[in-house]
Design an enzyme around this catalytic site. Structure first.
Site, PDB file in Angstrom:
ATOM      1  N   HIS A 213       0.838  -1.206   0.000  1.00 59.42           N
ATOM      2  CA  HIS A 213       0.000   0.000   0.000  1.00 59.42           C
ATOM      3  C   HIS A 213       0.875   1.258   0.000  1.00 59.42           C
ATOM      4  O   HIS A 213       0.594   2.216  -0.728  1.00 59.42           O
ATOM      5  CB  HIS A 213      -0.859   0.061   1.274  1.00 59.42           C
ATOM      6  CG  HIS A 213      -1.901  -1.002   1.390  1.00 59.42           C
ATOM      7  ND1 HIS A 213      -2.046  -1.777   2.511  1.00 59.42           N
ATOM      8  CD2 HIS A 213      -2.872  -1.399   0.534  1.00 59.42           C
ATOM      9  CE1 HIS A 213      -3.062  -2.604   2.358  1.00 59.42           C
ATOM     10  NE2 HIS A 213      -3.572  -2.404   1.146  1.00 59.42           N
TER      11      HIS A 213
ATOM     12  N   LYS B 255     -13.539  -7.399   1.183  1.00 59.87           N
ATOM     13  CA  LYS B 255     -13.996  -8.099  -0.014  1.00 59.87           C
ATOM     14  C   LYS B 255     -14.629  -9.462   0.299  1.00 59.87           C
ATOM     15  O   LYS B 255     -15.589  -9.863  -0.296  1.00 59.87           O
ATOM     16  CB  LYS B 255     -12.791  -8.350  -0.933  1.00 59.87           C
ATOM     17  CG  LYS B 255     -12.613  -7.292  -1.967  1.00 59.87           C
ATOM     18  CD  LYS B 255     -11.403  -7.583  -2.811  1.00 59.87           C
ATOM     19  CE  LYS B 255     -10.139  -7.077  -2.160  1.00 59.87           C
ATOM     20  NZ  LYS B 255      -9.010  -6.999  -3.058  1.00 59.87           N
TER      21      LYS B 255
ATOM     22  N   ARG C 270      -1.870  -5.917  -8.659  1.00 63.17           N
ATOM     23  CA  ARG C 270      -0.850  -6.953  -8.491  1.00 63.17           C
ATOM     24  C   ARG C 270      -0.961  -7.994  -9.601  1.00 63.17           C
ATOM     25  O   ARG C 270      -0.124  -8.102 -10.456  1.00 63.17           O
ATOM     26  CB  ARG C 270      -0.979  -7.624  -7.117  1.00 63.17           C
ATOM     27  CG  ARG C 270      -0.474  -6.767  -5.973  1.00 63.17           C
ATOM     28  CD  ARG C 270      -0.951  -7.286  -4.653  1.00 63.17           C
ATOM     29  NE  ARG C 270      -2.403  -7.395  -4.648  1.00 63.17           N
ATOM     30  CZ  ARG C 270      -3.136  -7.647  -3.571  1.00 63.17           C
ATOM     31  NH1 ARG C 270      -2.557  -7.836  -2.427  1.00 63.17           N
ATOM     32  NH2 ARG C 270      -4.446  -7.716  -3.658  1.00 63.17           N
TER      33      ARG C 270
ATOM     34  N   SER D 267      -2.908  -7.601   2.857  1.00 62.48           N
ATOM     35  CA  SER D 267      -3.256  -7.479   4.283  1.00 62.48           C
ATOM     36  C   SER D 267      -3.660  -8.831   4.847  1.00 62.48           C
ATOM     37  O   SER D 267      -3.358  -9.148   5.995  1.00 62.48           O
ATOM     38  CB  SER D 267      -4.407  -6.484   4.466  1.00 62.48           C
ATOM     39  OG  SER D 267      -4.009  -5.196   4.089  1.00 62.48           O
TER      40      SER D 267
HETATM   41  O1  PNS Z   1      -8.557  -2.543   0.228  1.00 66.80           O
HETATM   42  P1  PNS Z   1      -9.802  -2.995  -0.455  1.00 66.80           P
HETATM   43  O2  PNS Z   1     -10.624  -3.865   0.460  1.00 66.80           O
HETATM   44  O3  PNS Z   1      -9.554  -3.625  -1.798  1.00 66.80           O
HETATM   45  O4  PNS Z   1     -10.674  -1.654  -0.744  1.00 66.80           O
HETATM   46  C1  PNS Z   1     -11.924  -1.730  -1.375  1.00 66.80           C
HETATM   47  C2  PNS Z   1     -12.618  -0.345  -1.332  1.00 66.80           C
HETATM   48  C3  PNS Z   1     -12.793   0.110   0.105  1.00 66.80           C
HETATM   49  C4  PNS Z   1     -11.770   0.659  -2.078  1.00 66.80           C
HETATM   50  C5  PNS Z   1     -13.997  -0.507  -2.051  1.00 66.80           C
HETATM   51  O5  PNS Z   1     -14.701  -1.553  -1.456  1.00 66.80           O
HETATM   52  C6  PNS Z   1     -14.839   0.757  -1.991  1.00 66.80           C
HETATM   53  O6  PNS Z   1     -14.622   1.659  -2.764  1.00 66.80           O
HETATM   54  N1  PNS Z   1     -15.783   0.788  -1.031  1.00 66.80           N
HETATM   55  C7  PNS Z   1     -16.661   1.917  -0.821  1.00 66.80           C
HETATM   56  C8  PNS Z   1     -18.094   1.597  -1.259  1.00 66.80           C
HETATM   57  C9  PNS Z   1     -18.269   1.858  -2.739  1.00 66.80           C
HETATM   58  O7  PNS Z   1     -18.097   2.944  -3.231  1.00 66.80           O
HETATM   59  N2  PNS Z   1     -18.602   0.787  -3.458  1.00 66.80           N
HETATM   60  C10 PNS Z   1     -18.820   0.878  -4.892  1.00 66.80           C
HETATM   61  C11 PNS Z   1     -17.538   0.682  -5.641  1.00 66.80           C
HETATM   62  S1  PNS Z   1     -17.523  -0.928  -6.189  1.00 66.80           S
END
Ligand code: PNS
Length: 170
Positions: free
Chosen positions: A22, A46, A101, A139
């Protein structure tokens, strides 16, 4: 949203916890854009399970880690909940920067980028290819190794290592 040059981007994630992977993406986002907001999502990860660290802990670890790595200039860390595109709109950010990645990341990220672009036309999604050094770092791997008592100093900054030790000791 205007067609002007982008000066402010968001690097979003769950950061449960922040890793060297990150931090590499944040460093590179800052090389490309003058202002970077690291957006720490309150929501679940996720795989549907909740983060092991509370939102304020994840924000605190990121701030400590940026300081430890000398990356604070032009970079701020903010918690967010709800839609990422809304958060970007509130901040006035013109783009989202994420790291890629492997192909598995690509499919997931493409879906999110398409959805975000539909909800916020003009908001750019910018991807940086992960440094091969950190291609295997995630993570979830860090959490698993730390939970087994393995030294994760090669994957995370020392402040995060301390938080992990405290978390899994208790
Ligand atoms: O580190 P991660 O878990 O891959 O991050 C994912 C994240 C937080 C960036 C994504 O889930 C997100 O944007 N969440 C906020 C909710 C949202 O806007 N969802 C619609 C986009 S798919």
């Amino acid at each position: 949203m205007s067609e002007s040059t982008i000066g402010h981007v968001v690097v979003p994630g769950t950061f449960d916890p922040v890793t060297f992977g990150h931090l590499d993406v944040i460093r590179r986002a800052r090389r490309l854009f003058p202002q970077v907001s690291v957006a720490v999502a309150a929501s679940v990860g996720k795989n549907g399970s909740g983060p092991i660290f509370a939102l304020d802990e994840r924000v605190g670890m990121l701030r400590e880690a940026l300081c430890e790595q000398g990356l604070e200039d032009g970079v701020s860390v903010l918690p967010f909940s709800g839609l990422l595109v809304e958060f970007c709109r509130e901040l006035g950010a013109g783009g989202v920067v994420k790291g890629l990645r492997a192909m598995t990341d690509f499919e997931y990220e493409l879906q999110q980028a398409d959805l975000n672009s539909y909800m916020a036309p003009g908001l750019e999604s910018v991807f940086v290819m992960s440094n091969p050094k950190y291609g295997y770092v995630s993570s979830s791997i860090v959490r698993e190794l730390a939970s087994l008592g393995t030294d994760v100093g090669f994957l995370v900054p020392s402040c995060v290592e301390r938080h992990l030790r405290d978390h899994f000791r208790s």
